[in-house]
Design an enzyme around this catalytic site. Structure first.
Site, mmCIF file in Angstrom:
data_model
loop_
_atom_site.group_PDB
_atom_site.id
_atom_site.type_symbol
_atom_site.label_atom_id
_atom_site.label_comp_id
_atom_site.label_asym_id
_atom_site.label_seq_id
_atom_site.Cartn_x
_atom_site.Cartn_y
_atom_site.Cartn_z
ATOM 1 N N SER A 170 0.884 -0.988 -0.106
ATOM 2 C CA SER A 170 0.090 0.715 0.155
ATOM 3 C C SER A 170 0.737 1.187 0.227
ATOM 4 O O SER A 170 2.098 1.607 0.098
ATOM 5 C CB SER A 170 -0.784 -0.040 1.685
ATOM 6 O OG SER A 170 -1.403 1.223 2.169
ATOM 7 N N TYR B 217 -3.078 -0.334 10.498
ATOM 8 C CA TYR B 217 -3.621 -0.545 8.849
ATOM 9 C C TYR B 217 -2.289 -0.594 8.617
ATOM 10 O O TYR B 217 -1.540 -0.911 7.946
ATOM 11 C CB TYR B 217 -4.216 0.196 8.084
ATOM 12 C CG TYR B 217 -4.234 0.016 6.530
ATOM 13 C CD1 TYR B 217 -4.876 -1.613 6.360
ATOM 14 C CD2 TYR B 217 -3.668 0.888 6.033
ATOM 15 C CE1 TYR B 217 -5.141 -1.536 5.009
ATOM 16 C CE2 TYR B 217 -3.847 -0.106 4.181
ATOM 17 C CZ TYR B 217 -4.403 -0.946 3.438
ATOM 18 O OH TYR B 217 -4.870 -1.137 2.436
HETATM 19 P P1 NAP Z 1 -11.887 -5.079 -0.616
HETATM 20 O O1 NAP Z 1 -12.295 -5.608 -1.416
HETATM 21 O O2 NAP Z 1 -11.541 -4.905 0.761
HETATM 22 O O3 NAP Z 1 -11.043 -6.457 -0.824
HETATM 23 C C1 NAP Z 1 -10.409 -7.580 0.217
HETATM 24 C C2 NAP Z 1 -10.654 -8.689 0.127
HETATM 25 O O4 NAP Z 1 -10.010 -9.582 1.364
HETATM 26 C C3 NAP Z 1 -12.167 -8.769 0.477
HETATM 27 O O5 NAP Z 1 -11.698 -10.233 -1.054
HETATM 28 C C4 NAP Z 1 -12.617 -9.450 1.252
HETATM 29 O O6 NAP Z 1 -13.439 -10.518 0.926
HETATM 30 C C5 NAP Z 1 -10.547 -10.649 1.677
HETATM 31 N N1 NAP Z 1 -11.244 -10.274 3.322
HETATM 32 C C6 NAP Z 1 -11.373 -10.161 3.872
HETATM 33 N N2 NAP Z 1 -10.903 -10.745 5.312
HETATM 34 C C7 NAP Z 1 -10.249 -11.147 4.586
HETATM 35 C C8 NAP Z 1 -10.318 -12.938 5.591
HETATM 36 N N3 NAP Z 1 -10.538 -12.625 7.053
HETATM 37 N N4 NAP Z 1 -10.447 -13.921 4.692
HETATM 38 C C9 NAP Z 1 -10.267 -13.863 3.824
HETATM 39 N N5 NAP Z 1 -10.296 -12.968 3.276
HETATM 40 C C10 NAP Z 1 -10.365 -11.758 3.640
HETATM 41 O O7 NAP Z 1 -10.545 -3.796 -1.102
HETATM 42 P P2 NAP Z 1 -9.269 -4.262 -2.269
HETATM 43 O O8 NAP Z 1 -8.694 -2.527 -2.326
HETATM 44 O O9 NAP Z 1 -9.907 -5.133 -3.531
HETATM 45 O O10 NAP Z 1 -8.521 -4.507 -1.590
HETATM 46 C C11 NAP Z 1 -7.249 -5.263 -1.642
HETATM 47 C C12 NAP Z 1 -6.109 -4.858 -1.380
HETATM 48 O O11 NAP Z 1 -5.714 -4.262 -1.442
HETATM 49 C C13 NAP Z 1 -6.004 -5.207 0.371
HETATM 50 O O12 NAP Z 1 -4.534 -5.413 0.772
HETATM 51 C C14 NAP Z 1 -5.790 -3.455 0.443
HETATM 52 O O13 NAP Z 1 -5.171 -3.324 1.624
HETATM 53 C C15 NAP Z 1 -4.663 -3.438 -0.414
HETATM 54 N N6 NAP Z 1 -4.922 -2.505 -0.887
HETATM 55 C C16 NAP Z 1 -6.164 -1.405 -1.481
HETATM 56 C C17 NAP Z 1 -5.994 -0.267 -1.754
HETATM 57 C C18 NAP Z 1 -7.362 0.908 -3.045
HETATM 58 O O14 NAP Z 1 -6.859 1.270 -2.973
HETATM 59 N N7 NAP Z 1 -8.332 0.130 -3.080
HETATM 60 C C19 NAP Z 1 -4.424 0.549 -1.786
HETATM 61 C C20 NAP Z 1 -3.887 -0.126 -1.143
HETATM 62 C C21 NAP Z 1 -3.392 -1.288 -1.018
HETATM 63 P P3 NAP Z 1 -14.996 -9.890 1.537
HETATM 64 O O15 NAP Z 1 -14.968 -8.934 0.915
HETATM 65 O O16 NAP Z 1 -16.027 -11.260 1.966
HETATM 66 O O17 NAP Z 1 -14.782 -9.085 3.396
#
Ligand code: NAP
Length: 253
Positions: A145, A158
């Protein structure tokens, strides 16, 4: 063989955690289009949309439901997975964010974030890498991130977790590069997914974020897939312990 075949994932099996939507879904679908078979890991029964997208493109996906927060159970789940599959590519994408002021931040929030974002990533990587170490081949991609580099506000757990993710990229890589395993990170900028819904809905935050992004827009999950394919493919065979930032220029500001 064409030069771009170095980016092909044909014949490989990739496990993507948090594959139900957002960045994990985009990476899983892209890997399938690049030729890989997919193992989709989620913690709820919500992986059908990603499976359907993959199957519509002619690919195949196996669903696994595991709650990554339940870290005690992960070693046994990993052994079970390894008895069924050869995993060539591991994408540690699942992650959660819990917002609160640092002075009020609860230990429950802290533990949930650290368990999901760091402890689960550590255990999954440790266990799923063992056969890779024997085969002298494998790709591990940890989703970091911008808060692997910056402090953020109202998200102390986080931030700590994502700094740890970057540390583990280097720590694992230092031990395993000689064994033919590339461990690298991918740090997304501000991407429009569930993870960022709250700040996109806060008009002031949204505006100040947009003003700082040289590209002038939020990223889409799809914006990360080129880098994700590169890190999973032969094209990155001499890349070790590095985190690629894909952020529309945010960090250059
Ligand atoms: P997201 O849609 O919320 O994705 C997170 C995923 O992790 C979802 O599929 C969620 O499943 C799953 N998850 C959460 N808790 C879990 C658990 N206990 N066991 C198994 N799976 C679990 O958001 P995203 O943005 O795509 O995030 C993906 C990654 O990118 C994360 O590591 C996040 O920190 C990172 N990231 C995102 C951004 C951004 O701007 N979006 C920026 C930097 C880094 P459910 O939906 O079913 O809960």
């Amino acid at each position: 063989m064409g030069y771009l075949d170095r980016f092909s994932l044909e014949g490989k099996t990739a496990l993507v955690t948090g594959a139900a939507g957002g960045i994990g879904q985009a990476i899983a679908v892209a890997y399938s289009k690049a030729g890989a078979k997919l193992i989709l890991l989620g913690h709820r029964n919500n992986l059908d949309e990603t499976t359907q997208l993959i199957e519509e493109g002619g690919g195949s996906a196996h669903q696994v439901i595991i709650d990554l927060e339940d870290v005690e159970s992960l070693p046994a789940y990993c052994e079970d997975l390894l008895s069924q599959f050869q995993i060539d590519i591991l994408v540690n994408n699942a992650g959660i964010i819990r917002r609160d002021e640092a002075s009020d931040y609860s230990i429950d929030n802290w533990n949930a974030v650290m368990n999901t974002n760091v402890n689960a990533l550590f255990l999954l990587t440790q266990h799923l890498a063992r056969p890779m170490l024997e085969r002298k081949e494998g790709k591990i991609i940890n989703i970091a991130s911008l808060l692997s580099y910056q402090g953020g506000v109202y998200v102390p757990a986080y931030t700590a977790s994502k700094h740890a993710v970057n540390g583990l990229v280097k720590a694992f890589s230092n031990e395993w590069a000689k064994d033919g395993i590339q461990v690298n990170g991918l740090a997304p900028g501000y991407i429009a997914t569930n993870n960022t819904k709250a700040i996109r809905e806060d008009e002031k935050r949204n505006q100040s974020i947009l003003e700082r992004i040289p590209a002038g827009r939020w990223g889409e999950a799809e914006d990360l897939t080129g880098a994700a394919i590169f890190l999973a493919s032969e094209a990155s065979n001499y890349m070790n312990g590095h985190t690629l930032i894909v952020d529309g220029g945010w960090m250059a500001r």
